[in-house]
Write a protein that holds these residues in place. Structure first.
Motif, mmCIF file in Angstrom:
data_model
loop_
_atom_site.group_PDB
_atom_site.id
_atom_site.type_symbol
_atom_site.label_atom_id
_atom_site.label_comp_id
_atom_site.label_asym_id
_atom_site.label_seq_id
_atom_site.Cartn_x
_atom_site.Cartn_y
_atom_site.Cartn_z
ATOM 1 N N SER A 196 -2.612 9.185 -14.302
ATOM 2 C CA SER A 196 -3.175 9.712 -15.536
ATOM 3 C C SER A 196 -4.680 9.476 -15.589
ATOM 4 O O SER A 196 -5.176 8.400 -15.230
ATOM 5 C CB SER A 196 -2.515 9.043 -16.738
ATOM 6 N N ALA A 197 -5.433 10.483 -16.064
ATOM 7 C CA ALA A 197 -6.889 10.364 -16.145
ATOM 8 C C ALA A 197 -7.296 9.235 -17.079
ATOM 9 O O ALA A 197 -8.238 8.486 -16.802
ATOM 10 C CB ALA A 197 -7.487 11.689 -16.623
ATOM 11 N N MET A 198 -6.579 9.087 -18.211
ATOM 12 C CA MET A 198 -6.924 8.026 -19.151
ATOM 13 C C MET A 198 -6.638 6.651 -18.548
ATOM 14 O O MET A 198 -7.460 5.731 -18.633
ATOM 15 C CB MET A 198 -6.122 8.175 -20.440
ATOM 16 N N THR A 210 -6.422 5.740 -15.436
ATOM 17 C CA THR A 210 -7.209 5.406 -14.246
ATOM 18 C C THR A 210 -8.716 5.371 -14.506
ATOM 19 O O THR A 210 -9.469 4.888 -13.663
ATOM 20 C CB THR A 210 -6.942 6.417 -13.118
ATOM 21 N N ALA A 211 -9.156 5.875 -15.687
ATOM 22 C CA ALA A 211 -10.598 5.929 -15.909
ATOM 23 C C ALA A 211 -11.037 5.357 -17.257
ATOM 24 O O ALA A 211 -11.982 4.572 -17.316
ATOM 25 C CB ALA A 211 -11.087 7.384 -15.776
ATOM 26 N N ASP A 212 -10.365 5.750 -18.344
ATOM 27 C CA ASP A 212 -10.841 5.437 -19.702
ATOM 28 C C ASP A 212 -10.241 4.132 -20.216
ATOM 29 O O ASP A 212 -9.204 4.128 -20.890
ATOM 30 C CB ASP A 212 -10.480 6.603 -20.626
ATOM 31 N N ILE A 213 -10.905 3.014 -19.943
ATOM 32 C CA ILE A 213 -10.378 1.711 -20.382
ATOM 33 C C ILE A 213 -10.351 1.606 -21.909
ATOM 34 O O ILE A 213 -9.322 1.242 -22.484
ATOM 35 C CB ILE A 213 -11.175 0.546 -19.772
ATOM 36 N N PRO A 214 -11.454 1.904 -22.627
ATOM 37 C CA PRO A 214 -11.403 1.790 -24.099
ATOM 38 C C PRO A 214 -10.326 2.688 -24.718
ATOM 39 O O PRO A 214 -9.620 2.275 -25.640
ATOM 40 C CB PRO A 214 -12.809 2.235 -24.546
ATOM 41 N N GLY A 215 -10.186 3.912 -24.199
ATOM 42 C CA GLY A 215 -9.164 4.809 -24.728
ATOM 43 C C GLY A 215 -7.773 4.293 -24.443
ATOM 44 O O GLY A 215 -6.863 4.417 -25.280
ATOM 45 N N HIS A 216 -7.569 3.709 -23.282
ATOM 46 C CA HIS A 216 -6.279 3.145 -22.905
ATOM 47 C C HIS A 216 -5.918 1.982 -23.825
ATOM 48 O O HIS A 216 -4.795 1.885 -24.345
ATOM 49 C CB HIS A 216 -6.332 2.686 -21.448
ATOM 50 N N VAL A 217 -6.883 1.094 -24.064
ATOM 51 C CA VAL A 217 -6.644 -0.048 -24.959
ATOM 52 C C VAL A 217 -6.341 0.452 -26.366
ATOM 53 O O VAL A 217 -5.401 -0.022 -27.020
ATOM 54 C CB VAL A 217 -7.862 -0.991 -24.966
ATOM 55 N N ARG A 218 -7.102 1.438 -26.819
ATOM 56 C CA ARG A 218 -6.958 1.928 -28.191
ATOM 57 C C ARG A 218 -5.585 2.539 -28.433
ATOM 58 O O ARG A 218 -4.942 2.278 -29.451
ATOM 59 C CB ARG A 218 -8.054 2.954 -28.480
ATOM 60 N N ILE A 219 -5.097 3.354 -27.495
ATOM 61 C CA ILE A 219 -3.812 4.024 -27.736
ATOM 62 C C ILE A 219 -2.643 3.048 -27.654
ATOM 63 O O ILE A 219 -1.648 3.195 -28.367
ATOM 64 C CB ILE A 219 -3.624 5.201 -26.752
ATOM 65 N N VAL A 220 -2.741 2.016 -26.814
ATOM 66 C CA VAL A 220 -1.663 1.020 -26.744
ATOM 67 C C VAL A 220 -1.659 0.153 -27.997
ATOM 68 O O VAL A 220 -0.605 -0.167 -28.553
ATOM 69 C CB VAL A 220 -1.806 0.152 -25.478
ATOM 70 N N VAL A 221 -2.852 -0.205 -28.463
ATOM 71 C CA VAL A 221 -2.962 -1.093 -29.615
ATOM 72 C C VAL A 221 -2.638 -0.372 -30.925
ATOM 73 O O VAL A 221 -1.887 -0.879 -31.759
ATOM 74 C CB VAL A 221 -4.371 -1.708 -29.692
ATOM 75 N N PHE A 222 -3.185 0.837 -31.109
ATOM 76 C CA PHE A 222 -3.058 1.524 -32.398
ATOM 77 C C PHE A 222 -2.108 2.712 -32.375
ATOM 78 O O PHE A 222 -1.842 3.309 -33.418
ATOM 79 C CB PHE A 222 -4.435 1.996 -32.871
ATOM 80 N N TRP A 271 2.073 1.652 -9.471
ATOM 81 C CA TRP A 271 2.457 2.993 -9.021
ATOM 82 C C TRP A 271 1.358 3.707 -8.227
ATOM 83 O O TRP A 271 1.239 4.925 -8.224
ATOM 84 C CB TRP A 271 2.850 3.885 -10.209
ATOM 85 N N GLY A 272 0.477 2.905 -7.592
ATOM 86 C CA GLY A 272 -0.590 3.512 -6.805
ATOM 87 C C GLY A 272 -1.851 3.805 -7.587
ATOM 88 O O GLY A 272 -2.802 4.369 -7.021
ATOM 89 N N ASN A 273 -1.882 3.448 -8.894
ATOM 90 C CA ASN A 273 -3.129 3.663 -9.638
ATOM 91 C C ASN A 273 -4.258 2.814 -9.055
ATOM 92 O O ASN A 273 -5.373 3.305 -8.860
ATOM 93 C CB ASN A 273 -2.924 3.331 -11.120
ATOM 94 N N ASP A 274 -3.957 1.515 -8.832
ATOM 95 C CA ASP A 274 -4.855 0.617 -8.078
ATOM 96 C C ASP A 274 -6.317 0.735 -8.481
ATOM 97 O O ASP A 274 -7.226 0.852 -7.638
ATOM 98 C CB ASP A 274 -4.727 0.894 -6.573
ATOM 99 N N THR A 275 -6.584 0.663 -9.798
ATOM 100 C CA THR A 275 -7.979 0.747 -10.242
ATOM 101 C C THR A 275 -8.720 -0.569 -10.037
ATOM 102 O O THR A 275 -9.953 -0.585 -9.987
ATOM 103 C CB THR A 275 -8.037 1.106 -11.738
#
Length: 387
Positions: free
Chosen positions: A320-322, A324-336, A366-370
């Motif tokens: 997923s683009a989010m 593998t790239a967007d850390i703030p967006g990833h944190v935000r959607i999991v938290v809120f 799953w191979g994201n490996d960021t």
């Protein structure tokens, strides 16, 4: 002569068969109380009243069936054409019509009186000793004790291997949860029910409780259980794709054991809050180990153990683009969470350490490996900053 003798014998034999069949039906009805196909007898006073009402009405229906079908079969045999019966010609009887109207009315009134009394008792949640707010969400229950500073989520605990047919299913398949609701014996417990997303229904057969949990509304019900034990139920409303993975479990403890449990929970939750506030940075191995555990419990139902999700229903996290790239967006959607979707806010369901771990796991599995690491302090800052 031969014809009349055979007809008489046939009539007698047929009558005996009918009577024998009705006798067997009555016997089956008599033992139906212990049948696994019958209504659950339950362990509370209300459940016993409901069961008794059910059996009373059942027996009334059995008697009505015997009388109606008995008369019908007797008339068919006694007044058949081969016996020489001649149809009578008449156009109704006012007395008979009044009689077969009055009798059902009387029967309905007789059944309505105890039914109304039972319903009134079931709805009377006043003078309770303990109140619990029950909130349904896809696909878990949240319990909040209004008399104690205790609240937690109750989630299906059946291993994913059993669900995917990779392991043998045990007796508690799709019934066991990680944290059952705990209530004391001998106390009137009032339940307030609502929901976060769609309509759910909190159903515990042993308590004779089945009440809808509706977003924006609060329903109430109650129970008083005298027998300690672990009682199971289900969400009885079709609430989405994983409706069958939303069990209810209630553990009834003695009053002393409940008070000890409540004191322990208060201490544990306070310790968890303090530990959450003082969470220290974690290594990648620690984050991945904890994250895999949290993901399997909280996320795999929707996004699948492989991280590939369900196309058109739940988005995949693998590649997923989010993720593998967007850390703030990833944190935000999991938290809120994300409004208008099944993605829930996990801020009050998981600790900052668990949130940081599961986000880190998703970014490196799953191979994201960021190589990205999200720490508890990052999650705490996001929560403090709000959406």
């Amino acid at each position: 002569m031969r014809h009349h003798i055979l007809s008489a014998l046939y009539s007698a034999r047929y009558s005996r068969l009918c009577l024998g069949g009705l006798f067997m039906f009555l016997c089956q009805a008599a033992i139906a109380q212990e049948s696994r196909y019958n209504m659950t007898r339950g362990v509370t006073e209300i459940s016993q009243r409901v069961y008794g009402l059910h059996m009373t009405i059942f027996y009334i229906c059995v008697v009505i069936a015997i009388i109606v079908f008995g008369l019908m079969f007797w008339s068919i045999v006694r007044h058949r054409k081969s016996a020489g019966a001649v149809p009578a010609q008449f156009h109704g009887s006012m007395k008979i019509e009044l009689l077969w109207t009055a009798i059902p009315v009387v029967i309905l009134v007789v059944m309505a009186i105890p039914a109304t009394q039972a319903l009134i008792a079931m709805e009377d949640a006043s003078e309770s000793d303990l109140t619990v707010l029950v909130t349904g969400s896809q696909w878990k229950w949240h319990y909040k004790y209004l008399d104690y500073p205790i609240e937690y989520f109750s989630v299906l605990a059946t291993p994913r291997a059993q669900i995917s047919n990779e392991a043998e299913k045990d007796a508690l398949y799709l019934l066991e949860v990680d944290k059952p609701l705990v209530i004391p014996t001998g106390k009137k417990v009032r339940f307030l029910l609502t929901a976060d997303d769609v309509i759910h229904s909190w159903w515990v057969p042993d308590f004779a409780i089945k009440k809808d949990a509706i977003p924006g509304f609060i329903n109430e019900t109650w129970t008083r259980v005298d027998k300690p034990g672990l009682y199971y139920g289900k969400c009885a409303e079709l609430c989405g794709r994983d409706h069958g993975f939303m069990p209810v479990a209630v553990e009834v403890k003695s009053e002393a054991d409940f008070e000890a449990w409540a004191a322990e929970q208060v201490a544990l939750q306070e310790a968890a809050r303090m530990a959450d506030a003082a969470a220290t940075p974690m290594s990648m191995d620690e984050l991945m180990t904890l994250g895999e555990k949290v993901y399997g419990t909280a996320c795999a139902v929707c996004h699948q153990a492989s991280g590939e999700g369900l196309p058109g229903v739940f988005p995949g996290l693998k590649g997923s683009a989010m993720v593998t790239a967007d850390i703030p967006g990833h944190v935000r959607i999991v938290v809120f969470g994300k409004a208008g979707t099944a993605m829930q806010a996990f801020a009050r369901q998981l600790s900052t350490s668990e949130l940081a771990a599961v986000i880190t796991y998703e970014r490196n599995a799953w191979g994201n490996d960021t190589g990205d690491m999200v720490q508890p302090a990052d999650v705490a800052a996001a929560i403090q900053g709000g959406e």
